[in-house]
Write a protein that holds these residues in place. Structure first.
Motif, mmCIF file in Angstrom:
data_model
loop_
_atom_site.group_PDB
_atom_site.id
_atom_site.type_symbol
_atom_site.label_atom_id
_atom_site.label_comp_id
_atom_site.label_asym_id
_atom_site.label_seq_id
_atom_site.Cartn_x
_atom_site.Cartn_y
_atom_site.Cartn_z
ATOM 1 N N ALA A 28 8.798 5.362 11.362
ATOM 2 C CA ALA A 28 8.761 3.896 11.394
ATOM 3 C C ALA A 28 7.445 3.368 10.823
ATOM 4 N N ALA A 29 6.329 4.024 11.156
ATOM 5 C CA ALA A 29 5.022 3.604 10.635
ATOM 6 C C ALA A 29 4.969 3.765 9.119
ATOM 7 N N LYS A 30 5.530 4.871 8.634
ATOM 8 C CA LYS A 30 5.556 5.081 7.184
ATOM 9 C C LYS A 30 6.430 4.029 6.500
ATOM 10 N N ASP A 31 7.564 3.696 7.122
ATOM 11 C CA ASP A 31 8.442 2.666 6.559
ATOM 12 C C ASP A 31 7.733 1.311 6.507
ATOM 13 N N GLU A 32 7.048 0.964 7.605
ATOM 14 C CA GLU A 32 6.298 -0.298 7.651
ATOM 15 C C GLU A 32 5.243 -0.330 6.559
ATOM 16 N N SER A 33 4.535 0.764 6.423
ATOM 17 C CA SER A 33 3.481 0.849 5.420
ATOM 18 C C SER A 33 4.059 0.723 4.011
ATOM 19 N N ARG A 34 5.154 1.424 3.769
ATOM 20 C CA ARG A 34 5.803 1.376 2.460
ATOM 21 C C ARG A 34 6.315 -0.023 2.159
ATOM 22 N N ALA A 35 6.839 -0.708 3.174
ATOM 23 C CA ALA A 35 7.350 -2.069 2.984
ATOM 24 C C ALA A 35 6.222 -3.030 2.605
ATOM 25 N N ALA A 36 5.000 -2.707 3.013
ATOM 26 C CA ALA A 36 3.834 -3.525 2.658
ATOM 27 C C ALA A 36 3.121 -2.947 1.438
ATOM 28 N N ASN A 37 3.812 -2.077 0.694
ATOM 29 C CA ASN A 37 3.250 -1.410 -0.479
ATOM 30 C C ASN A 37 1.968 -0.647 -0.153
ATOM 31 N N ASP A 38 1.895 -0.108 1.043
ATOM 32 C CA ASP A 38 0.730 0.654 1.517
ATOM 33 C C ASP A 38 -0.567 -0.143 1.402
ATOM 34 N N ARG A 39 -0.437 -1.462 1.421
ATOM 35 C CA ARG A 39 -1.594 -2.342 1.232
ATOM 36 C C ARG A 39 -2.673 -2.115 2.280
ATOM 37 N N TYR A 40 -2.276 -2.019 3.541
ATOM 38 C CA TYR A 40 -3.273 -1.890 4.602
ATOM 39 C C TYR A 40 -3.932 -0.510 4.563
ATOM 40 N N ARG A 41 -3.152 0.502 4.301
ATOM 41 C CA ARG A 41 -3.723 1.852 4.184
ATOM 42 C C ARG A 41 -4.709 1.886 3.011
ATOM 43 N N ASP A 42 -4.346 1.232 1.911
ATOM 44 C CA ASP A 42 -5.249 1.171 0.760
ATOM 45 C C ASP A 42 -6.546 0.435 1.109
ATOM 46 N N GLU A 43 -6.423 -0.616 1.909
ATOM 47 C CA GLU A 43 -7.624 -1.358 2.309
ATOM 48 C C GLU A 43 -8.513 -0.485 3.190
ATOM 49 N N PHE A 44 -7.916 0.265 4.119
ATOM 50 C CA PHE A 44 -8.698 1.190 4.930
ATOM 51 C C PHE A 44 -9.380 2.232 4.031
ATOM 52 N N ASP A 45 -8.627 2.741 3.053
ATOM 53 C CA ASP A 45 -9.207 3.707 2.112
ATOM 54 C C ASP A 45 -10.407 3.103 1.397
ATOM 55 N N ASP A 46 -10.234 1.865 0.905
ATOM 56 C CA ASP A 46 -11.329 1.206 0.191
ATOM 57 C C ASP A 46 -12.560 1.055 1.073
ATOM 58 N N VAL A 47 -12.354 0.571 2.285
ATOM 59 C CA VAL A 47 -13.483 0.299 3.175
ATOM 60 C C VAL A 47 -14.125 1.592 3.660
ATOM 61 N N LEU A 48 -13.326 2.482 4.218
ATOM 62 C CA LEU A 48 -13.891 3.651 4.890
ATOM 63 C C LEU A 48 -14.192 4.806 3.948
ATOM 64 N N ALA A 49 -13.355 5.045 2.976
ATOM 65 C CA ALA A 49 -13.630 6.135 2.038
ATOM 66 C C ALA A 49 -14.829 5.771 1.160
ATOM 67 N N ASP A 50 -14.897 4.517 0.666
ATOM 68 C CA ASP A 50 -16.036 4.087 -0.147
ATOM 69 C C ASP A 50 -17.318 4.106 0.665
ATOM 70 N N SER A 51 -17.223 3.690 1.923
ATOM 71 C CA SER A 51 -18.398 3.678 2.789
ATOM 72 C C SER A 51 -18.927 5.088 2.985
ATOM 73 N N ALA A 52 -18.033 6.029 3.245
ATOM 74 C CA ALA A 52 -18.442 7.425 3.440
ATOM 75 C C ALA A 52 -19.029 7.990 2.151
ATOM 76 N N LEU A 53 -18.422 7.652 1.002
ATOM 77 C CA LEU A 53 -18.917 8.135 -0.280
ATOM 78 C C LEU A 53 -20.291 7.555 -0.573
ATOM 79 N N SER A 54 -20.466 6.245 -0.336
ATOM 80 C CA SER A 54 -21.767 5.605 -0.551
ATOM 81 C C SER A 54 -22.841 6.266 0.292
ATOM 82 N N GLU A 55 -22.514 6.519 1.557
ATOM 83 C CA GLU A 55 -23.479 7.128 2.469
ATOM 84 C C GLU A 55 -23.830 8.534 2.009
ATOM 85 N N ARG A 56 -22.821 9.297 1.595
ATOM 86 C CA ARG A 56 -23.066 10.666 1.144
ATOM 87 C C ARG A 56 -23.902 10.681 -0.129
ATOM 88 N N LEU A 57 -23.578 9.784 -1.080
ATOM 89 C CA LEU A 57 -24.336 9.729 -2.324
ATOM 90 C C LEU A 57 -25.776 9.301 -2.077
#
Length: 196
Positions: free
Chosen positions: A145-174
């Motif tokens: 159900a969570a995957k369906d919800e995410s897919r219905a939103a074009n994975d927009r929220y997951r992408d936003e989490f990726d942008d915020v948290l993955a970029d933050s971790a990368l910035s900190e590591r760099l």
């Protein structure tokens, strides 16, 4: 000036309201992976607020706890470890992750979620068929159900989490790597065994 150049000059001055020269001011900016000026927490709060408004989720947690769930999920922590930090049970953390569309690869790796999702049989029937308990089937259905919800939103929220948290971790590591490299370069060739 030849005829063509003069024509171009006339066109240019007519387009620029008669100004003979145009200069664009240039500002040296420091590079950054993050273009958004808000803090990581502010950006996460915005995503969680949007999701809460759209889906009306409620795992019995405050928004701050959802932020912690998202951050710790991206740090690779287990539901149990996150639950211990928040003072709740692991099932609550799992529900919070599903509400945030944060599905881990191993959440349902033993089963075909498409098959589970499309089945109308009750949990007991599917549990017997897959050789697991009903709790596990309910969990698989929640993941689907969570995957369906995410897919219905074009994975927009997951992408936003990726942008915020993955970029933050990368910035900190760099930034850490740059500091360490800079220190190594600055101290290269220095005598470190000095007695006073």
């Amino acid at each position: 000036m030849n005829e063509k150049t003069e024509e171009l000059r006339d066109i240019f001055t007519s387009v620029t309201d008669g100004e003979e020269t145009i200069t664009e001011s240039q500002v040296d900016t420091r590079g950054s992976l993050e273009q958004d000026e808000r803090t990581v927490d502010e950006r996460l709060e915005s995503v969680v607020a949007q999701m809460r408004e759209r889906y009306g989720f409620d795992a019995g947690l405050e928004d701050e706890a959802y932020l912690t769930v998202a951050k710790r999920f991206y740090e690779g922590e287990s539901d149990e470890a996150i639950a211990e930090e928040l003072g709740v049970d692991a099932e609550t953390v799992f529900e919070a992750r599903m509400a945030l569309h944060l599905v881990a690869e191993d959440d349902a790796d033993e089963v075909d979620l498409v098959a589970i999702r499309d089945r109308e049989e009750d949990d007991a029937t599917l549990a017997a068929e897959y050789g697991v308990d009903e709790t596990r089937i309910r969990r698989y259905r929640r993941v689907a159900a969570a995957k369906d919800e995410s897919r219905a939103a074009n994975d927009r929220y997951r992408d936003e989490f990726d942008d915020v948290l993955a970029d933050s971790a990368l910035s900190e590591r760099l930034a850490t790597d740059v500091r360490e490299d800079g220190l190594a370069d600055a101290t290269e060739g220095m005598e470190t065994d000095v007695s006073f």
